[in-house]
Design an enzyme around this catalytic site. Structure first.
Site, short mmCIF file in Angstrom:
data_model
loop_
_atom_site.label_atom_id
_atom_site.label_comp_id
_atom_site.label_asym_id
_atom_site.label_seq_id
_atom_site.Cartn_x
_atom_site.Cartn_y
_atom_site.Cartn_z
N ASP A 144 0.29 -9.50 1.30
CA ASP A 144 -0.84 -9.60 0.36
C ASP A 144 -0.52 -8.82 -0.92
O ASP A 144 0.30 -7.90 -0.91
CB ASP A 144 -2.11 -8.97 0.95
CG ASP A 144 -2.54 -9.65 2.22
OD1 ASP A 144 -2.18 -10.81 2.42
OD2 ASP A 144 -3.23 -8.98 3.02
N1 URA Z 1 -1.39 -8.43 7.47
C1 URA Z 1 -2.23 -8.39 6.40
O1 URA Z 1 -3.44 -8.35 6.57
N2 URA Z 1 -1.68 -8.38 5.17
C2 URA Z 1 -0.37 -8.41 4.94
O2 URA Z 1 0.05 -8.39 3.79
C3 URA Z 1 0.49 -8.44 6.04
C4 URA Z 1 -0.06 -8.45 7.30
#
Ligand code: URA
Length: 279
Positions: A144
């Site tokens: 993310d």
């Molecule tokens: N899980 C999440 O919620 N975000 C990420 O970026 C990776 C794993």
């Protein structure tokens, strides 16, 4: 016809051998970053596509028309070629682009994509490689925008595909910091599994990182669903205030400052390939 092709006469040492390399030779070693094809070889049509000649379908047509030679002999559709083979298309020797394997310590506020239509900063902007090496590079999975830590980038489609495939259950370890303390029974809930929109999700391992403080946990997953960690914590009513992937398939950011990248070492590439049964 490719711009990358070179006249056959320009090749100084021609190695007419065909067939897989022998035991111990040609394996990704000190030259792993420049190996253009894996030790087990690749299909000729893929080799041609990776050399920028044409698509794989068009490659098969050219092979069927007799316009492709391997080590001076007419090629056949479906043929496997190896690192030391010489491939000619229409009289010009072609070479596929070398594989590139990059480990990035992703910082905050950067998008995991090759190109962002809203011109936001992407992980590609952080990897300062020459254009020809960067051309076919892409991130292996995604983090993310506000997730930090280990991100792999490569142009090795087969390895990337396998690393992301559920069959290989590649382990990812996250450091998760929440606004409110996580209670012990909530750790148990993460171990047993919580319900998400796309099915139940459970942590392979979970533990407090700095007891008796209960705001930060380490959480191990072998799945890689979208926003999985955040959603697992949200399912328990928690807001994640910091999320970092501290390990991916055994790789960490040790010695790599935030926002910096490095090439994988040959032994790391070998280990990844073994992990997903590519050797
Ligand atoms: N899980 C999440 O919620 N975000 C990420 O970026 C990776 C794993």
């Amino acid at each position: 016809m490719t711009q990358r092709g070179r006249p056959r006469s320009s090749r100084t040492s021609r190695r007419p051998r065909t067939g897989p390399p022998g035991r111990g030779e040609g394996l990704p070693g000190s030259d792993a970053q420049t190996l253009a094809i894996p030790p087990e070889g690749i299909r000729l049509n893929r080799y041609m596509a990776r050399a920028g000649v044409c698509s794989r379908r068009k490659a098969d047509a050219l092979i069927a028309e007799g316009r492709v030679k391997v080590n001076g002999r007419p090629a056949t559709v479906g043929q496997t070629v190896y690192e030391h083979d010489e491939v000619e298309v229409g009289g010009r020797v072609i070479s596929p682009r070398p594989y590139v394997y990059i480990l990035l310590n992703k910082p905050d506020d950067v998008i995991t994509t090759v190109q962002d239509e809203r011109s936001r900063r992407t992980v590609m902007d952080l990897v300062t490689l020459p254009d020809d090496e960067k051309a076919a590079l892409f991130p292996v999975g995604r983090l993310d925008r506000h997730t930090l830590g280990v991100l792999l980038l490569t142009n090795d489609g087969e390895l990337a595909h396998r690393l992301m495939h559920p069959r290989y259950a590649v382990e990812k370890l996250y450091r998760v910091r929440t606004r409110e303390p996580i209670r012990p029974h909530e750790l148990d809930a993460l171990r047993r599994g919580v319900d998400l929109d796309d099915g139940p999700a459970r942590a392979d391992r979970v533990a407090y990182l700095h007891p008796p403080d209960h705001h930060e946990i380490g959480l191990m997953l072998h799945e890689g669903r979208n926003r999985q960690v955040r959603r697992m914590l949200e399912a328990l009513g928690h807001e994640v205030v910091e999320l970092e992937r501290v390990q991916y398939a055994g790789l960490t950011t040790e010695g790599l400052r935030r926002g910096k990248w490095r090439r994988l070492e040959p032994h790391e590439i070998r280990r990844l390939r073994r992990l997903v049964k590519l050797t």
